[in-house]
Design a protein around this motif. Sequence first.
Motif, short mmCIF file in Angstrom:
data_model
loop_
_atom_site.label_atom_id
_atom_site.label_comp_id
_atom_site.label_asym_id
_atom_site.label_seq_id
_atom_site.Cartn_x
_atom_site.Cartn_y
_atom_site.Cartn_z
N TYR A 97 -12.13 12.43 -6.95
CA TYR A 97 -13.35 13.04 -6.44
C TYR A 97 -14.40 13.01 -7.55
CZ TYR A 97 -9.80 15.10 -3.38
OH TYR A 97 -8.73 15.29 -2.54
N TYR A 149 -23.08 18.61 -10.40
CA TYR A 149 -23.37 20.03 -10.43
C TYR A 149 -24.69 20.25 -11.14
CZ TYR A 149 -18.89 21.78 -8.71
OH TYR A 149 -17.80 22.09 -7.92
N ARG A 170 -20.99 15.80 -3.46
CA ARG A 170 -19.59 15.49 -3.69
C ARG A 170 -19.26 14.16 -3.03
NH1 ARG A 170 -15.33 16.46 -0.15
NH2 ARG A 170 -13.27 16.85 -1.06
N MET A 187 -12.66 14.72 -10.73
CA MET A 187 -11.40 15.43 -10.52
C MET A 187 -10.36 14.46 -10.00
SD MET A 187 -10.36 18.73 -8.16
CE MET A 187 -10.79 19.99 -9.35
N GLY A 233 -3.69 17.19 -8.31
CA GLY A 233 -3.67 18.40 -7.50
C GLY A 233 -4.47 19.54 -8.09
N VAL A 263 -18.23 34.31 -6.75
CA VAL A 263 -17.32 34.56 -7.86
C VAL A 263 -18.01 35.52 -8.83
CG1 VAL A 263 -16.07 33.53 -9.78
CG2 VAL A 263 -16.28 32.28 -7.60
N TYR A 275 -10.06 28.42 -11.72
CA TYR A 275 -10.20 27.64 -12.95
C TYR A 275 -10.99 28.42 -14.00
CZ TYR A 275 -9.37 23.85 -9.55
OH TYR A 275 -8.86 23.05 -8.55
N TYR A 325 -5.83 26.32 -15.05
CA TYR A 325 -5.92 26.32 -13.59
C TYR A 325 -4.79 27.18 -13.04
CZ TYR A 325 -4.23 24.23 -9.16
OH TYR A 325 -3.72 24.01 -7.90
N ASN A 380 -6.66 23.00 -3.81
CA ASN A 380 -6.69 22.16 -5.00
C ASN A 380 -6.87 20.68 -4.64
OD1 ASN A 380 -4.26 21.65 -3.79
ND2 ASN A 380 -3.02 21.87 -5.63
N ARG A 381 -7.56 20.43 -3.53
CA ARG A 381 -7.74 19.06 -3.08
C ARG A 381 -9.19 18.62 -3.18
NH1 ARG A 381 -3.72 16.18 -4.18
NH2 ARG A 381 -1.76 16.93 -3.29
N GLY A 382 -9.84 18.98 -4.29
CA GLY A 382 -11.18 18.48 -4.54
C GLY A 382 -12.25 19.13 -3.69
N THR A 383 -11.92 20.27 -3.08
CA THR A 383 -12.96 20.98 -2.34
C THR A 383 -13.92 21.65 -3.32
OG1 THR A 383 -11.46 22.86 -2.17
CG2 THR A 383 -11.59 21.40 -0.27
N GLU A 384 -15.06 22.06 -2.82
CA GLU A 384 -16.10 22.60 -3.69
C GLU A 384 -15.59 23.77 -4.52
OE1 GLU A 384 -19.57 23.87 -1.62
OE2 GLU A 384 -20.57 24.63 -3.41
N ALA A 385 -15.87 23.70 -5.81
CA ALA A 385 -15.57 24.81 -6.70
C ALA A 385 -16.82 25.67 -6.82
CB ALA A 385 -15.13 24.30 -8.07
N PHE A 389 -18.69 28.59 -8.82
CA PHE A 389 -18.66 29.14 -10.16
C PHE A 389 -19.28 30.53 -10.23
CE2 PHE A 389 -17.41 25.75 -13.14
CZ PHE A 389 -17.34 24.68 -12.27
N GLY A 390 -18.76 31.33 -11.16
CA GLY A 390 -19.41 32.58 -11.52
C GLY A 390 -20.53 32.31 -12.52
#
Lengths: 117, 114
Positions: free
Chosen positions: A33, A37, A50, A95, A100, B4, B33, B48, B98-103, B105-106
């Motif tokens: 991926y 950001y 993304r 990523m 994972g 977050v 993370y 992580y 944990n499959r590359g979805t949007e992270a 952030f705080g």
Amino acid sequence: AQTVTQSQPEMSVQEAETVTLSCTYDTSENNYYLFWYKQPPSRQMILVIRQEAYKQQNATENRFSVNFQKAAKSFSLKISDSQLGDTAMYFCAFMSYSGGGADGLTFGKGTHLIIQP
Amino acid sequence: GAGVSQSPSNKVTEKGKDVELRCDPISGHTALYWYRQSLGQGLEFLIYFQGNSAPDKSGLPSDRFSAERTGGSVSTLTIQRTQQEDSAVYLCASSLDNRGTEAFFGQGTRLTVV
């Protein structure tokens, strides 16, 4: 290990212009991926766009689009009709799919984008 | 909360003291993370968590750093015997999986060691 390179430490354009931020990466993986950001002075990282490596179609989000060249390992961000609120640090990130999430995001050093009025 | 949350926002501590940084992720996010952002090193991945488990702690800079997550929710990053080189912004992020979805952030904790 993966690496992400952003070769433009700083860029400055006039409001309403189009700007392209460059990003290259190095990996031996086939599935992964890629992300852009944005980090304004408030410090909070915000996802801009993304891309999943197995998708050939370039991702777009309103004024933001990417040019994903998998063979060249290039992932540039184009911002159209730039606005003053686009002023921020922009980070390209990678990523691994196979990891994972365990390796987190690998970030480039960032490009400081300044939109001039 | 909706996003977050990290606390404190800023922390100034004396060299040699211990500090604890807190992260409250988005409810329902299983992945969490920690990253460190400094002028010299850029953004570094630290650790992580998937649920309460951290499969790999090798990203932590030294054995003075430890992290835990309880109840699949709140996480704390503890730095013992702080050194000046620990001064940085510590960012926490969470994602649905944990499959590359949007992270998400705080806003980070800015740690200054004097």
